[in-house]
Design a protein around this motif. Structure first.
Motif, PDB file in Angstrom:
ATOM      1  N   MET A   1      12.451 -16.546 109.170  1.00 41.22           N
ATOM      2  CA  MET A   1      12.180 -15.131 109.318  1.00 41.22           C
ATOM      3  C   MET A   1      12.631 -14.410 108.052  1.00 41.22           C
ATOM      4  O   MET A   1      13.740 -14.597 107.608  1.00 41.22           O
ATOM      5  N   LYS A   2      11.720 -13.637 107.502  1.00 40.83           N
ATOM      6  CA  LYS A   2      12.024 -12.860 106.302  1.00 40.83           C
ATOM      7  C   LYS A   2      11.944 -11.372 106.630  1.00 40.83           C
ATOM      8  O   LYS A   2      11.230 -10.956 107.535  1.00 40.83           O
ATOM      9  N   ILE A   3      12.651 -10.607 105.844  1.00 37.85           N
ATOM     10  CA  ILE A   3      12.585  -9.152 105.903  1.00 37.85           C
ATOM     11  C   ILE A   3      11.800  -8.686 104.683  1.00 37.85           C
ATOM     12  O   ILE A   3      12.098  -9.075 103.551  1.00 37.85           O
ATOM     13  N   TYR A   4      10.790  -7.873 104.925  1.00 34.27           N
ATOM     14  CA  TYR A   4      10.051  -7.204 103.846  1.00 34.27           C
ATOM     15  C   TYR A   4      10.446  -5.743 103.918  1.00 34.27           C
ATOM     16  O   TYR A   4      10.286  -5.106 104.958  1.00 34.27           O
ATOM     17  N   LYS A   5      10.993  -5.222 102.848  1.00 37.87           N
ATOM     18  CA  LYS A   5      11.514  -3.855 102.870  1.00 37.87           C
ATOM     19  C   LYS A   5      10.727  -2.954 101.931  1.00 37.87           C
ATOM     20  O   LYS A   5      10.478  -3.301 100.780  1.00 37.87           O
ATOM     21  N   TYR A   6      10.364  -1.784 102.466  1.00 40.50           N
ATOM     22  CA  TYR A   6       9.595  -0.791 101.719  1.00 40.50           C
ATOM     23  C   TYR A   6      10.242   0.579 101.886  1.00 40.50           C
ATOM     24  O   TYR A   6      11.057   0.790 102.774  1.00 40.50           O
ATOM     25  N   GLY A   7       9.838   1.524 101.070  1.00 39.94           N
ATOM     26  CA  GLY A   7      10.424   2.859 101.070  1.00 39.94           C
ATOM     27  C   GLY A   7       9.754   3.820 102.036  1.00 39.94           C
ATOM     28  O   GLY A   7       9.134   3.424 103.024  1.00 39.94           O
ATOM     29  N   ASP A   8       9.857   5.091 101.714  1.00 37.58           N
ATOM     30  CA  ASP A   8       9.282   6.169 102.522  1.00 37.58           C
ATOM     31  C   ASP A   8       7.788   6.326 102.241  1.00 37.58           C
ATOM     32  O   ASP A   8       7.296   5.951 101.179  1.00 37.58           O
ATOM     33  N   ASN A   9       7.103   6.917 103.195  1.00 39.39           N
ATOM     34  CA  ASN A   9       5.705   7.341 103.053  1.00 39.39           C
ATOM     35  C   ASN A   9       4.753   6.208 102.682  1.00 39.39           C
ATOM     36  O   ASN A   9       3.838   6.396 101.873  1.00 39.39           O
ATOM     37  N   VAL A  10       4.946   5.047 103.262  1.00 36.18           N
ATOM     38  CA  VAL A  10       3.988   3.953 103.082  1.00 36.18           C
ATOM     39  C   VAL A  10       2.779   4.315 103.929  1.00 36.18           C
ATOM     40  O   VAL A  10       2.853   4.347 105.156  1.00 36.18           O
TER      41      VAL A  10
ATOM     42  N   PRO B   1       4.727 -16.027 110.524  1.00 36.03           N
ATOM     43  CA  PRO B   1       4.919 -15.530 111.895  1.00 36.03           C
ATOM     44  C   PRO B   1       6.394 -15.261 112.182  1.00 36.03           C
ATOM     45  O   PRO B   1       7.262 -16.082 111.856  1.00 36.03           O
ATOM     46  N   GLY B   2       6.666 -14.081 112.719  1.00 35.58           N
ATOM     47  CA  GLY B   2       8.032 -13.712 113.062  1.00 35.58           C
ATOM     48  C   GLY B   2       8.759 -12.914 112.005  1.00 35.58           C
ATOM     49  O   GLY B   2       9.873 -12.433 112.255  1.00 35.58           O
ATOM     50  N   ASP B   3       8.165 -12.758 110.827  1.00 33.14           N
ATOM     51  CA  ASP B   3       8.793 -11.936 109.796  1.00 33.14           C
ATOM     52  C   ASP B   3       8.788 -10.473 110.247  1.00 33.14           C
ATOM     53  O   ASP B   3       7.987 -10.068 111.103  1.00 33.14           O
ATOM     54  N   ILE B   4       9.684  -9.687 109.660  1.00 29.43           N
ATOM     55  CA  ILE B   4       9.858  -8.286 110.059  1.00 29.43           C
ATOM     56  C   ILE B   4       9.669  -7.378 108.850  1.00 29.43           C
ATOM     57  O   ILE B   4      10.167  -7.671 107.765  1.00 29.43           O
ATOM     58  N   VAL B   5       8.956  -6.280 109.054  1.00 26.15           N
ATOM     59  CA  VAL B   5       8.795  -5.247 108.033  1.00 26.15           C
ATOM     60  C   VAL B   5       9.797  -4.140 108.349  1.00 26.15           C
ATOM     61  O   VAL B   5       9.883  -3.675 109.486  1.00 26.15           O
ATOM     62  N   VAL B   6      10.563  -3.740 107.340  1.00 25.89           N
ATOM     63  CA  VAL B   6      11.523  -2.641 107.451  1.00 25.89           C
ATOM     64  C   VAL B   6      11.118  -1.591 106.423  1.00 25.89           C
ATOM     65  O   VAL B   6      10.814  -1.935 105.284  1.00 25.89           O
ATOM     66  N   ALA B   7      11.096  -0.334 106.842  1.00 25.35           N
ATOM     67  CA  ALA B   7      10.631   0.713 105.932  1.00 25.35           C
ATOM     68  C   ALA B   7      11.365   2.022 106.182  1.00 25.35           C
ATOM     69  O   ALA B   7      12.033   2.188 107.209  1.00 25.35           O
ATOM     70  N   GLY B   8      11.185   2.935 105.271  1.00 25.17           N
ATOM     71  CA  GLY B   8      11.804   4.248 105.365  1.00 25.17           C
ATOM     72  C   GLY B   8      11.054   5.180 106.298  1.00 25.17           C
ATOM     73  O   GLY B   8      10.433   4.758 107.269  1.00 25.17           O
ATOM     74  N   ALA B   9      11.085   6.444 105.969  1.00 29.37           N
ATOM     75  CA  ALA B   9      10.503   7.484 106.811  1.00 29.37           C
ATOM     76  C   ALA B   9       8.983   7.561 106.672  1.00 29.37           C
ATOM     77  O   ALA B   9       8.423   7.222 105.628  1.00 29.37           O
ATOM     78  N   ASN B  10       8.347   7.982 107.743  1.00 29.24           N
ATOM     79  CA  ASN B  10       6.919   8.302 107.767  1.00 29.24           C
ATOM     80  C   ASN B  10       6.029   7.087 107.503  1.00 29.24           C
ATOM     81  O   ASN B  10       4.977   7.199 106.875  1.00 29.24           O
TER      82      ASN B  10
ATOM     83  N   LEU C   1       9.923  -0.243 116.082  1.00 31.22           N
ATOM     84  CA  LEU C   1      11.206   0.335 116.466  1.00 31.22           C
ATOM     85  C   LEU C   1      11.610   1.373 115.434  1.00 31.22           C
ATOM     86  O   LEU C   1      11.557   1.123 114.231  1.00 31.22           O
ATOM     87  N   GLU C   2      12.031   2.528 115.920  1.00 30.09           N
ATOM     88  CA  GLU C   2      12.418   3.627 115.049  1.00 30.09           C
ATOM     89  C   GLU C   2      13.939   3.717 115.014  1.00 30.09           C
ATOM     90  O   GLU C   2      14.575   3.963 116.039  1.00 30.09           O
ATOM     91  N   SER C   3      14.521   3.493 113.836  1.00 27.97           N
ATOM     92  CA  SER C   3      15.972   3.586 113.660  1.00 27.97           C
ATOM     93  C   SER C   3      16.275   3.878 112.192  1.00 27.97           C
ATOM     94  O   SER C   3      16.207   2.975 111.354  1.00 27.97           O
ATOM     95  N   PRO C   4      16.601   5.117 111.872  1.00 31.35           N
ATOM     96  CA  PRO C   4      16.913   5.446 110.480  1.00 31.35           C
ATOM     97  C   PRO C   4      18.057   4.611 109.914  1.00 31.35           C
ATOM     98  O   PRO C   4      18.008   4.187 108.754  1.00 31.35           O
ATOM     99  N   GLU C   5      19.081   4.354 110.725  1.00 30.61           N
ATOM    100  CA  GLU C   5      20.235   3.584 110.246  1.00 30.61           C
ATOM    101  C   GLU C   5      19.847   2.142 109.937  1.00 30.61           C
ATOM    102  O   GLU C   5      20.208   1.603 108.888  1.00 30.61           O
ATOM    103  N   ALA C   6      19.126   1.503 110.861  1.00 28.30           N
ATOM    104  CA  ALA C   6      18.700   0.116 110.633  1.00 28.30           C
ATOM    105  C   ALA C   6      17.797   0.038 109.411  1.00 28.30           C
ATOM    106  O   ALA C   6      17.939  -0.861 108.577  1.00 28.30           O
ATOM    107  N   ALA C   7      16.883   0.985 109.304  1.00 27.68           N
ATOM    108  CA  ALA C   7      15.953   0.983 108.176  1.00 27.68           C
ATOM    109  C   ALA C   7      16.692   1.124 106.845  1.00 27.68           C
ATOM    110  O   ALA C   7      16.306   0.511 105.852  1.00 27.68           O
ATOM    111  N   ALA C   8      17.755   1.896 106.828  1.00 25.85           N
ATOM    112  CA  ALA C   8      18.516   2.104 105.594  1.00 25.85           C
ATOM    113  C   ALA C   8      19.399   0.904 105.250  1.00 25.85           C
ATOM    114  O   ALA C   8      19.566   0.564 104.077  1.00 25.85           O
ATOM    115  N   GLU C   9      19.947   0.253 106.260  1.00 27.88           N
ATOM    116  CA  GLU C   9      20.967  -0.759 106.007  1.00 27.88           C
ATOM    117  C   GLU C   9      20.471  -2.199 105.984  1.00 27.88           C
ATOM    118  O   GLU C   9      21.061  -3.044 105.318  1.00 27.88           O
ATOM    119  N   ILE C  10      19.417  -2.512 106.698  1.00 27.06           N
ATOM    120  CA  ILE C  10      18.901  -3.889 106.698  1.00 27.06           C
ATOM    121  C   ILE C  10      18.253  -4.168 105.353  1.00 27.06           C
ATOM    122  O   ILE C  10      17.472  -3.367 104.846  1.00 27.06           O
TER     123      ILE C  10
END
Length: 161
Positions: A1-10, A47-56, A99-108
């Protein structure tokens, strides 16, 4: 499982560029998912990877192709600080958990191991041991997601053919 992280307004044009909207099937959409923001995404996502992103996340047009391309990549879920409302509803309609969580999105961070419990809304960063609370889905929404989307859910309930 990988985390793909992106910023705001994707926006949806970045999730699936408009030039691919006439793709003949979901697999073709998946092969171009996120390519304008992360050219390696479609070739490395598993399969099973997670996308984490900022706001909007998912702002822009209301095209259903954007969440559909993520689902076709077999992304487990998207965790973001916030979602564009139409994108949020399109995800529910096609059965893609979000799932909407500003804290998780910022810290993961990429490289972290993350588990999610959709029925409680708990997101656990297994790497740091920290947990985050997201609003759990109501039972009827859990049913829609479990059945692979709104239309499938209606078919299972005998309300559609």
């Amino acid at each position: 499982m990988k985390i793909y992280k992106y910023g705001d307004n994707v926006d949806t044009d970045v999730i699936i560029p408009a030039r691919y909207l006439n793709a003949p099937d979901e697999k073709s959409l998946a092969s171009h998912c996120m390519e304008d923001i992360d050219s390696r995404f479609s070739s490395t996502v598993e399969p099973g990877d997670i996308v984490v992103a900022g706001a909007n996340f998912g702002c822009g047009s209301s095209r259903e192709h954007a969440p559909l391309s993520l689902k076709a990549c077999q992304v487990k879920c998207v965790i973001a600080a916030s979602f564009a409302r139409i994108f949020y509803r399109n995800c529910i309609n096609i059965g893609l958990p979000i799932l909407e969580s500003p804290e998780a999105a910022a810290e993961i961070q990429p490289g972290h191991q993350v588990s999610v419990e959709f029925s409680t809304g708990v997101i656990t960063d297994e790497t740091t041991g920290k947990t985050y609370q997201s609003a759990p889905f109501p039972a009827f929404v859990e049913g829609i997601i479990a059945n692979g989307g709104l239309l499938n859910s209606l078919k299972v309930r005998g309300l559609a053919k």
